[in-house]
Design a protein around this motif. Structure first.
Motif, short mmCIF file in Angstrom:
data_model
loop_
_atom_site.label_atom_id
_atom_site.label_comp_id
_atom_site.label_asym_id
_atom_site.label_seq_id
_atom_site.Cartn_x
_atom_site.Cartn_y
_atom_site.Cartn_z
N GLN A 55 0.84 -1.19 0.00
CA GLN A 55 0.00 0.00 0.00
C GLN A 55 0.88 1.25 0.00
OE1 GLN A 55 -3.46 0.01 -0.26
NE2 GLN A 55 -2.83 -2.06 -0.81
N TYR A 57 2.92 4.46 0.45
CA TYR A 57 3.51 5.25 1.53
C TYR A 57 3.84 4.43 2.78
CZ TYR A 57 0.92 8.23 -1.66
OH TYR A 57 0.36 8.77 -2.79
N ARG A 83 -1.77 4.60 6.60
CA ARG A 83 -3.14 4.58 6.12
C ARG A 83 -3.77 5.97 6.12
NH1 ARG A 83 -7.31 -0.14 6.99
NH2 ARG A 83 -8.83 0.63 5.53
N LEU A 85 -2.56 8.55 5.23
CA LEU A 85 -2.22 9.29 4.01
C LEU A 85 -3.00 8.76 2.82
CD1 LEU A 85 1.71 9.55 4.29
CD2 LEU A 85 -0.05 11.13 5.12
N ARG A 86 -3.88 7.79 3.08
CA ARG A 86 -4.65 7.21 1.98
C ARG A 86 -6.15 7.46 2.12
NH1 ARG A 86 -1.11 2.80 3.18
NH2 ARG A 86 -2.75 1.62 4.21
N ASP A 87 -6.58 8.08 3.23
CA ASP A 87 -8.02 8.27 3.36
C ASP A 87 -8.44 9.73 3.57
OD1 ASP A 87 -7.30 8.58 5.99
OD2 ASP A 87 -8.10 6.64 6.63
N ASP A 88 -7.54 10.64 3.23
CA ASP A 88 -7.87 12.07 3.29
C ASP A 88 -7.38 12.69 1.99
OD1 ASP A 88 -8.35 14.65 5.13
OD2 ASP A 88 -6.50 14.94 3.99
N PHE A 89 -8.25 13.44 1.32
CA PHE A 89 -7.93 13.91 -0.03
C PHE A 89 -6.65 14.75 -0.06
CE2 PHE A 89 -8.74 16.48 -3.94
CZ PHE A 89 -8.75 15.42 -4.83
N ILE A 92 -3.62 12.63 0.58
CA ILE A 92 -3.32 11.77 -0.59
C ILE A 92 -2.52 12.57 -1.62
CG2 ILE A 92 -4.32 10.62 -2.62
CD1 ILE A 92 -6.65 9.71 -0.87
N ALA A 96 1.36 12.08 -2.51
CA ALA A 96 1.66 11.68 -3.89
C ALA A 96 2.71 12.61 -4.49
CB ALA A 96 0.39 11.70 -4.74
#
Ligand SMILES: [Zn+2]
Ligand SMILES: [Zn+2]
Lengths: 248, 160
Positions: A55, A57, A83, A85-89, A92, A96
């Protein structure tokens, strides 16, 4: 055939892309071996054990088998989940952008622990600090410094004069130049306050990052200049950049 | 035989309404009067429509984006059928948009983006539940998992 050669690496997952129907090509920044591209066989399947291991990061420990062209992931464990860093726009997009700049600056099989630690610190910073825009700006500045593109400066790099008022930033050399010495192309105007911010972020210890104050507008301006700077040296656009515009 | 295969292949196109692969335009689902037109389920690919239809639990409409947002690959809203989705929402008949993109960071980014875009328009945006393992593909999920994910969908609220 000899025994299967195995090795362990500690790495940050930067990116995955499909490889054939079921496999994934994973780009990681490893602590000891620089950037690496490894194969996760079957990771596209819902039931795959590997999919949770790659996943973006996350900081992971990977067990690799040596392949002829690419090494493959045999197993491993998540050492530190990002995680959040994967569920907040916003996170993310910021993560990235960091991962992309980091990936482009890193070289394959070329150890770069400072860059690894910087990226790790900044992923943590994105989760822990309120001023996410400052964390992103800090990352870009420090990544360029780690890569050797951003020399130290106290005074004008041409005439040595102390700065008064606005200055110019030279994309090619990463030098800061006073307006009297300014001539030529490839220079970005830098307001006095932006120069001060650049100077502090270039030197600050990550722990002290939250003591630095800066308004969002200033932060964004300097971020744009630093992204131009990064693109100049990478000779390619930072693709995630347009997403920053969605946030602004 | 070979000829009819070629012909069939030529006839396959994207539905002008939902973007699903179809041999007739509009597709069978968009043309079906019995399907609930107050709900649109947003998916990345046509293969996800097949997976969702197999569950027989969903009776609304679909919208296929033709991919998901991917910041690092530079795939933004303009590359996806998001403008077409907004167009479909204009008449105000759609009350809920269920985002059922893959449980990956790109699928999540797409869902969060749509919530930011659609919440201000007064449309309820929901996301299928996280019962799906992270990182997988929707079309590999078994029917029971998918039904649970659909039933357990949660409302996405935006704070910014
Ligand atoms: Zn000077
Ligand atoms: Zn259709």
């Amino acid at each position: 055939m000899g025994a299967l050669k195995l090795m362990k690496i500690e790495a940050l997952i930067l990116k995955r892309s499909p490889l054939g129907e079921h496999d994934r090509l994973v780009t990681v920044l490893s602590r000891d071996q620089g950037k690496k591209r490894v194969v996760a066989r079957g990771a596209g399947k819902m039931v795959s054990k590997l999919s949770g291991l790659i996943q973006p990061y996350d900081r992971v420990q990977l067990d690799l088998w040596r392949g002829r062209t690419l090494d493959g992931i045999r197993g491993g464990e998540v050492l530190e989940s990002f995680r959040g860093l994967r569920d907040d726009f916003k996170r993310i997009i910021y993560a990235a952008c960091m991962a992309e700049v980091g990936e482009q600056l890193a070289q394959e099989e070329n150890p770069d622990e400072p860059l690894y630690l910087l990226l790790l610190t900044c992923f943590r910073g994105l989760l822990r600090l309120k001023k996410m825009d400052l964390v992103l700006l800090f990352f870009i500045i420090r990544a360029m410094k780690v890569a050797g593109f951003l020399p130290a400066f106290e005074t004008c790099s041409r005439c040595g004069a102390h700065f008064r008022g606005d200055v110019q930033f030279d994309l090619a050399s990463g030098q800061v130049i006073c307006l009297e010495c300014s001539e030529g192309r490839g220079r970005m105007g830098l307001e006095s306050a932006s120069r001060v911010l650049l100077q502090s972020l270039r030197g600050v210890h990550p722990r002290e990052l939250n003591t630095i104050s800066c308004d969002p507008q200033r932060c964004r301006q300097l971020r744009e200049t630093m992204l131009d700077f990064a693109e100049y040296h990478l000779s390619r656009p930072v693709k995630s950049r347009r997403f920053l515009d969605i946030l602004d | 035989m070979a000829r009819s295969l070629v012909e069939a292949k030529q006839r396959v196109q994207h539905c002008s309404i939902c973007g699903n692969l179809t041999d007739a335009d509009p597709c069978e689902i968009c043309g079906d009067e019995d399907r609930d037109c107050s709900t649109i389920c947003v998916l990345g690919d046509s293969s996800d429509v097949v997976a969702m239809e197999k569950t027989r639990e969903y009776h609304g409409r679909y919208h296929v984006l033709g991919g998901v947002l991917s910041p690092m690959d530079g795939i933004g809203p303009e590359e996806l059928r998001i403008g077409e989705l907004l167009e479909r929402l204009r008449d105000g008949k759609v009350r809920e948009v269920i985002v059922a993109t893959d449980p990956t960071v790109e699928g999540e980014a797409t869902a969060l983006y749509l919530a930011r875009l659609l919440n201000p328009l007064g449309i309820k945006v929901t996301r299928i539940a996280r019962g799906l393992p992270e990182g997988g593909d929707l079309d590999y999920a078994d029917d029971a998992t998918l039904v649970r994910a659909l039933e357990g969908r949660r409302v996405m609220e935006t704070d910014s």
